[in-house]
Design a protein around this motif. Structure first.
Motif, PDB file in Angstrom:
ATOM      1  N   PHE A  39     -13.556  24.444  11.133  1.00  0.00           N
ATOM      2  CA  PHE A  39     -15.285  24.525  11.943  1.00  0.00           C
ATOM      3  C   PHE A  39     -15.015  25.884  13.033  1.00  0.00           C
ATOM      4  O   PHE A  39     -15.885  25.112  14.086  1.00  0.00           O
ATOM      5  CB  PHE A  39     -15.303  23.024  12.257  1.00  0.00           C
ATOM      6  CG  PHE A  39     -15.423  21.941  11.867  1.00  0.00           C
ATOM      7  CD1 PHE A  39     -16.192  21.936  10.810  1.00  0.00           C
ATOM      8  CD2 PHE A  39     -14.567  21.338  12.035  1.00  0.00           C
ATOM      9  CE1 PHE A  39     -16.338  21.220   9.715  1.00  0.00           C
ATOM     10  CE2 PHE A  39     -14.676  19.882  10.837  1.00  0.00           C
ATOM     11  CZ  PHE A  39     -15.400  20.230  10.110  1.00  0.00           C
ATOM     12  N   LYS A  40     -14.295  26.177  12.904  1.00  0.00           N
ATOM     13  CA  LYS A  40     -13.699  27.419  14.132  1.00  0.00           C
ATOM     14  C   LYS A  40     -15.581  28.268  14.086  1.00  0.00           C
ATOM     15  O   LYS A  40     -16.061  28.696  15.022  1.00  0.00           O
ATOM     16  CB  LYS A  40     -12.518  28.131  14.146  1.00  0.00           C
ATOM     17  CG  LYS A  40     -12.534  29.254  15.444  1.00  0.00           C
ATOM     18  CD  LYS A  40     -11.401  30.205  15.148  1.00  0.00           C
ATOM     19  CE  LYS A  40     -10.109  29.576  15.233  1.00  0.00           C
ATOM     20  NZ  LYS A  40      -9.258  30.929  14.536  1.00  0.00           N
ATOM     21  N   GLY A  41     -15.793  28.882  12.280  1.00  0.00           N
ATOM     22  CA  GLY A  41     -17.209  29.363  12.779  1.00  0.00           C
ATOM     23  C   GLY A  41     -18.355  28.533  13.312  1.00  0.00           C
ATOM     24  O   GLY A  41     -19.664  29.221  13.820  1.00  0.00           O
ATOM     25  N   LEU A  42     -18.564  27.436  12.692  1.00  0.00           N
ATOM     26  CA  LEU A  42     -19.879  26.428  13.308  1.00  0.00           C
ATOM     27  C   LEU A  42     -19.759  27.067  14.480  1.00  0.00           C
ATOM     28  O   LEU A  42     -20.336  27.152  15.310  1.00  0.00           O
ATOM     29  CB  LEU A  42     -19.258  25.284  12.744  1.00  0.00           C
ATOM     30  CG  LEU A  42     -19.969  24.495  13.924  1.00  0.00           C
ATOM     31  CD1 LEU A  42     -21.748  24.619  12.358  1.00  0.00           C
ATOM     32  CD2 LEU A  42     -20.195  22.957  13.233  1.00  0.00           C
ATOM     33  N   PHE A  43     -18.299  25.625  15.243  1.00  0.00           N
ATOM     34  CA  PHE A  43     -18.226  26.378  16.985  1.00  0.00           C
ATOM     35  C   PHE A  43     -18.024  27.433  17.547  1.00  0.00           C
ATOM     36  O   PHE A  43     -19.172  27.972  18.340  1.00  0.00           O
ATOM     37  CB  PHE A  43     -17.404  25.801  17.910  1.00  0.00           C
ATOM     38  CG  PHE A  43     -17.041  24.427  17.580  1.00  0.00           C
ATOM     39  CD1 PHE A  43     -17.687  23.226  18.705  1.00  0.00           C
ATOM     40  CD2 PHE A  43     -16.306  23.674  16.037  1.00  0.00           C
ATOM     41  CE1 PHE A  43     -17.257  22.141  18.137  1.00  0.00           C
ATOM     42  CE2 PHE A  43     -16.241  22.164  15.835  1.00  0.00           C
ATOM     43  CZ  PHE A  43     -16.604  21.610  16.986  1.00  0.00           C
ATOM     44  N   ASP A  44     -17.851  28.201  16.842  1.00  0.00           N
ATOM     45  CA  ASP A  44     -18.622  30.335  17.506  1.00  0.00           C
ATOM     46  C   ASP A  44     -19.601  30.650  17.885  1.00  0.00           C
ATOM     47  O   ASP A  44     -20.264  30.965  18.466  1.00  0.00           O
ATOM     48  CB  ASP A  44     -17.912  31.409  16.394  1.00  0.00           C
ATOM     49  CG  ASP A  44     -17.262  32.458  17.654  1.00  0.00           C
ATOM     50  OD1 ASP A  44     -17.049  32.571  18.537  1.00  0.00           O
ATOM     51  OD2 ASP A  44     -18.289  33.072  16.752  1.00  0.00           O
ATOM     52  N   ALA A  45     -20.337  29.433  16.286  1.00  0.00           N
ATOM     53  CA  ALA A  45     -21.772  29.945  16.031  1.00  0.00           C
ATOM     54  C   ALA A  45     -22.521  29.602  17.271  1.00  0.00           C
ATOM     55  O   ALA A  45     -23.737  30.138  17.560  1.00  0.00           O
ATOM     56  CB  ALA A  45     -22.305  30.067  14.682  1.00  0.00           C
ATOM     57  N   PHE A  99     -22.809  33.017  30.047  1.00  0.00           N
ATOM     58  CA  PHE A  99     -20.833  32.664  29.389  1.00  0.00           C
ATOM     59  C   PHE A  99     -21.131  32.554  28.042  1.00  0.00           C
ATOM     60  O   PHE A  99     -19.630  32.401  28.383  1.00  0.00           O
ATOM     61  CB  PHE A  99     -22.027  30.880  29.555  1.00  0.00           C
ATOM     62  CG  PHE A  99     -20.994  30.496  27.527  1.00  0.00           C
ATOM     63  CD1 PHE A  99     -19.540  29.272  28.636  1.00  0.00           C
ATOM     64  CD2 PHE A  99     -20.894  29.683  26.817  1.00  0.00           C
ATOM     65  CE1 PHE A  99     -19.149  29.230  27.493  1.00  0.00           C
ATOM     66  CE2 PHE A  99     -20.037  29.420  25.721  1.00  0.00           C
ATOM     67  CZ  PHE A  99     -19.601  29.066  26.185  1.00  0.00           C
ATOM     68  N   PRO A 100     -22.127  33.169  26.650  1.00  0.00           N
ATOM     69  CA  PRO A 100     -21.708  34.117  26.593  1.00  0.00           C
ATOM     70  C   PRO A 100     -20.601  35.580  25.894  1.00  0.00           C
ATOM     71  O   PRO A 100     -20.042  35.062  25.324  1.00  0.00           O
ATOM     72  CB  PRO A 100     -22.399  33.578  25.076  1.00  0.00           C
ATOM     73  CG  PRO A 100     -23.887  32.721  25.604  1.00  0.00           C
ATOM     74  CD  PRO A 100     -23.476  32.972  27.210  1.00  0.00           C
ATOM     75  N   LEU A 101     -20.890  35.770  27.166  1.00  0.00           N
ATOM     76  CA  LEU A 101     -20.250  37.213  27.469  1.00  0.00           C
ATOM     77  C   LEU A 101     -18.615  36.802  27.924  1.00  0.00           C
ATOM     78  O   LEU A 101     -18.128  37.127  27.972  1.00  0.00           O
ATOM     79  CB  LEU A 101     -21.413  38.109  28.614  1.00  0.00           C
ATOM     80  CG  LEU A 101     -22.703  38.244  28.269  1.00  0.00           C
ATOM     81  CD1 LEU A 101     -23.397  38.735  29.501  1.00  0.00           C
ATOM     82  CD2 LEU A 101     -22.699  39.423  27.742  1.00  0.00           C
ATOM     83  N   VAL A 102     -18.524  36.291  29.068  1.00  0.00           N
ATOM     84  CA  VAL A 102     -17.560  35.934  28.920  1.00  0.00           C
ATOM     85  C   VAL A 102     -16.512  34.884  27.845  1.00  0.00           C
ATOM     86  O   VAL A 102     -15.660  35.418  27.729  1.00  0.00           O
ATOM     87  CB  VAL A 102     -17.105  34.287  30.289  1.00  0.00           C
ATOM     88  CG1 VAL A 102     -15.901  34.107  30.454  1.00  0.00           C
ATOM     89  CG2 VAL A 102     -17.796  35.172  31.560  1.00  0.00           C
ATOM     90  N   TYR A 103     -17.474  34.239  26.909  1.00  0.00           N
ATOM     91  CA  TYR A 103     -16.490  33.640  25.657  1.00  0.00           C
ATOM     92  C   TYR A 103     -16.912  34.765  24.868  1.00  0.00           C
ATOM     93  O   TYR A 103     -15.327  34.371  24.405  1.00  0.00           O
ATOM     94  CB  TYR A 103     -17.643  33.071  25.125  1.00  0.00           C
ATOM     95  CG  TYR A 103     -17.766  32.275  23.631  1.00  0.00           C
ATOM     96  CD1 TYR A 103     -15.945  31.197  24.000  1.00  0.00           C
ATOM     97  CD2 TYR A 103     -18.103  32.350  22.800  1.00  0.00           C
ATOM     98  CE1 TYR A 103     -15.596  30.712  22.496  1.00  0.00           C
ATOM     99  CE2 TYR A 103     -17.420  32.678  21.532  1.00  0.00           C
ATOM    100  CZ  TYR A 103     -16.642  31.699  21.476  1.00  0.00           C
ATOM    101  OH  TYR A 103     -16.002  30.921  20.167  1.00  0.00           O
ATOM    102  N   ARG A 104     -17.137  35.280  24.326  1.00  0.00           N
ATOM    103  CA  ARG A 104     -16.997  36.293  23.364  1.00  0.00           C
ATOM    104  C   ARG A 104     -15.491  37.238  23.855  1.00  0.00           C
ATOM    105  O   ARG A 104     -14.943  37.845  22.919  1.00  0.00           O
ATOM    106  CB  ARG A 104     -17.981  37.053  22.956  1.00  0.00           C
ATOM    107  CG  ARG A 104     -19.353  36.327  22.533  1.00  0.00           C
ATOM    108  CD  ARG A 104     -18.393  35.474  21.199  1.00  0.00           C
ATOM    109  NE  ARG A 104     -18.167  36.719  20.143  1.00  0.00           N
ATOM    110  CZ  ARG A 104     -17.598  36.534  18.918  1.00  0.00           C
ATOM    111  NH1 ARG A 104     -17.917  35.765  18.389  1.00  0.00           N
ATOM    112  NH2 ARG A 104     -17.084  37.497  18.782  1.00  0.00           N
ATOM    113  N   THR A 105     -15.813  37.991  24.660  1.00  0.00           N
ATOM    114  CA  THR A 105     -15.429  39.034  25.286  1.00  0.00           C
ATOM    115  C   THR A 105     -13.351  38.099  25.877  1.00  0.00           C
ATOM    116  O   THR A 105     -12.300  38.925  25.208  1.00  0.00           O
ATOM    117  CB  THR A 105     -15.429  39.784  26.290  1.00  0.00           C
ATOM    118  OG1 THR A 105     -15.609  38.752  27.707  1.00  0.00           O
ATOM    119  CG2 THR A 105     -16.918  40.822  26.405  1.00  0.00           C
TER     120      THR A 105
END
Length: 230
Positions: A39-45, A99-105
């Motif tokens: 479920f990595k893709g699901l949580f990442d989305a 949050f998404p900017l810190v998470y993605r980078t």
């Protein structure tokens, strides 16, 4: 032109606190997602979704979850507290967009680590906690810092979600972005231009400091590599 500087102080307080929260939650979320097998893709989305949603949609979702008619809002009301139209609501809106900017980078940086180093550390019996703080974080600090800088500048200029859940109350929730909106609505172009220049100036200086630090750090790394090769 008379300037009320409270939007500057509110924006800085909000951005700093939101960046700290996004820093810890973003790194933790990235670490968990990278280690996930299913479920990595699901949580990442789900975690990346705030990055692509319009800020007004994000603000509406926050209002739906924390509004006075929602279960969470009712619970807070029973505790004698209302989040909507408070300063804490500006922080919540800023965290949601930062949050998404810190998470993605951070996640991208984590995935670039040479896994053999981590496997070797585990073979030697190094604990996961020490691997995280002494191997993963030092080797990904450039990506993490870049994400933190982007998160801070994004939080500093947040408007849509903020005005939806925190409103535009002078001295309480009015940030520089919402002050620009108020000035334009009032036809006060001088005040609007002033706050536009302040936001652009802050963002420019922060990004330049990040670039300077990264260049200096890269130069130091090249010198160390050259020294080891000599």
């Amino acid at each position: 032109m008379i300037i009320d500087y409270s939007p500057l102080l509110i924006s800085l307080r909000t951005s700093c606190l939101a960046t700290v929260i996004a820093f810890f939650t973003g790194i933790y979320a990235a670490y968990i997602v990278v280690k996930m097998k299913r479920f990595k893709g699901l949580f990442d989305a789900v975690l990346t979704l705030p990055l692509v949603l319009p800020p007004t949609v994000l603000g509406f979702i926050l209002l739906f979850v924390f509004g006075r008619n929602s279960p969470m809002g009712q619970l807070l009301m029973q505790l004698g507290y209302s989040l909507v139209f408070s300063w804490e609501a500006t922080v919540l809106a800023a965290v949601a967009v930062a949050f998404p900017l810190v998470y993605r980078t951070t996640r991208g940086a984590f995935e670039q680590i040479d896994k053999n180093i981590i496997y070797a550390a585990r073979t030697l019996g190094v604990s996961e906690w020490r691997i995280f703080w002494h191997i993963i974080i030092p080797n990904t600090k450039h990506g993490i810092i870049a994400g933190v800088i982007l998160a801070f500048t994004r939080a500093l200029g947040e408007f849509g979600a903020t005005i939806m859940i925190a409103g535009n109350i002078p001295g309480i929730t009015q940030t520089m972005s919402t002050a620009i909106y108020s000035a334009v609505q009032a036809g006060d172009d001088k005040v609007a231009v002033f706050w536009v220049c302040v936001i652009m100036g802050f963002s420019f200086v922060v990004i330049m400091l990040m670039n300077f630090w990264l260049q200096k750090s890269d130069g130091r790394k090249i010198q160390i590599s050259a020294g080891n090769g000599a």
